[in-house]
Design an enzyme around this catalytic site. Structure first.
Site, PDB file in Angstrom:
ATOM      1  N   LYS A 113       0.857  -1.177   0.000  1.00 44.84           N
ATOM      2  CA  LYS A 113       0.000   0.000   0.000  1.00 44.84           C
ATOM      3  C   LYS A 113       0.894   1.228   0.000  1.00 44.84           C
ATOM      4  CE  LYS A 113      -3.497  -2.328   2.824  1.00 44.84           C
ATOM      5  NZ  LYS A 113      -4.234  -2.313   4.119  1.00 44.84           N
ATOM      6  N   ASP A 173       4.126  -2.364  12.407  1.00 43.09           N
ATOM      7  CA  ASP A 173       2.773  -1.980  12.005  1.00 43.09           C
ATOM      8  C   ASP A 173       2.006  -1.410  13.195  1.00 43.09           C
ATOM      9  OD1 ASP A 173       2.947  -4.518  13.146  1.00 43.09           O
ATOM     10  OD2 ASP A 173       1.280  -5.338  12.006  1.00 43.09           O
ATOM     11  N   THR A 188     -23.790 -25.742   9.791  1.00 42.82           N
ATOM     12  CA  THR A 188     -22.437 -25.796  10.367  1.00 42.82           C
ATOM     13  C   THR A 188     -21.577 -24.664   9.838  1.00 42.82           C
ATOM     14  OG1 THR A 188     -22.559 -28.185  10.672  1.00 42.82           O
ATOM     15  CG2 THR A 188     -20.365 -27.215  10.578  1.00 42.82           C
TER      16      THR A 188
END
Length: 240
Positions: free
Chosen positions: A13, A96, A170
């Site tokens: 990014k 980060d 499920t």
């Protein structure tokens, strides 16, 4: 104008900032796709850059070669920051987490940043400029994969979706362990944060924000650009 890059495991990014304003944003799968962007940035006179990386070291080398018209700073725990790290093991603190914490920092209000990615991180930044720590938990897709991996019969679910409780299949019951369980977990951590920091704020960022923001809208502000904004603020701090 200055550049910020967030190198992940599968994507890169980037953000272009003028002062503190984000003027361009994009996502590419590899460095070679930055060719035309790089030419435009060079022509525009971009002067500074910074990157954070949790990807392969080779990607970092390719990036610095492609963006060779400026010196790119690599974010580490030793990079001078506009925050003080109140953390016992700063060398293990994910870059980060550092970047989103700087992006969420405000001198006016205590803040918790929730980054919903492969793992979910909770990071607290006090209004006096200290990073106070947080928590790390499995992300939505990690939870779904774990149920398949550690059992004999539960399927591997590739897609994430919101479902209602109680669920009648499920697959849908498993989906509740994804989005709903994460949402409940986040509300629990938000409650803990609010016990310690009165009148604080909570910011949500990361790739899984799209699944979670609606269910948390009364508790959080969503901002998908916190990491890039944090990188830009760190770069601004270097100039000071």
């Amino acid at each position: 104008m200055q550049l910020t890059f967030d190198i992940g495991n599968s994507r890169i990014k980037f953000g272009v900032f003028e002062g503190s304003s984000l003027v361009e944003f994009g996502v590419v799968e590899n460095v070679s796709q930055l060719g035309d962007y790089a030419s435009n940035w060079r022509a525009a006179g971009v002067s500074k850059g910074i990157y954070s990386s949790v990807g392969k070291p080779g990607v970092e080398m390719d990036l610095t070669k492609k963006i060779d018209f400026i010196k790119l700073i690599k974010l580490t725990h030793e990079t001078p920051l506009p925050l003080k790290l109140d953390y016992k093991t700063p060398n293990t603190l994910g870059i980060d987490r550092i970047a989103v914490s700087v992006g969420g920092f405000s001198g006016d209000v205590d803040t918790m940043v929730i980054d919903a990615g492969s793992c979910i991180t909770y990071d607290v930044v006090s209004s006096d400029g200290f990073y106070r720590g947080g928590a790390i938990t499995p992300g939505i897709k990690m939870r779904l994969k774990a149920m398949h991996h550690f059992t004999a019969r539960l399927p591997l679910l590739e897609d994430v979706k919101n479902v209602n409780f109680p669920s009648k299949s499920t697959n849908d019951c498993m989906q509740l362990a994804g989005v709903d369980s994460v949402s409940h977990e986040m509300k629990g951590f938000i409650a803990e944060f609010n016990k310690i920091y009165k009148n604080g704020r909570v910011l949500l960022t990361g790739g899984d924000t799209v699944y979670l923001a609606e269910g948390l809208k009364n508790h959080i502000f969503a901002d998908n650009f916190l990491q890039l904004k944090g990188l830009n603020e760190i770069l601004n701090y270097q100039s000071k």
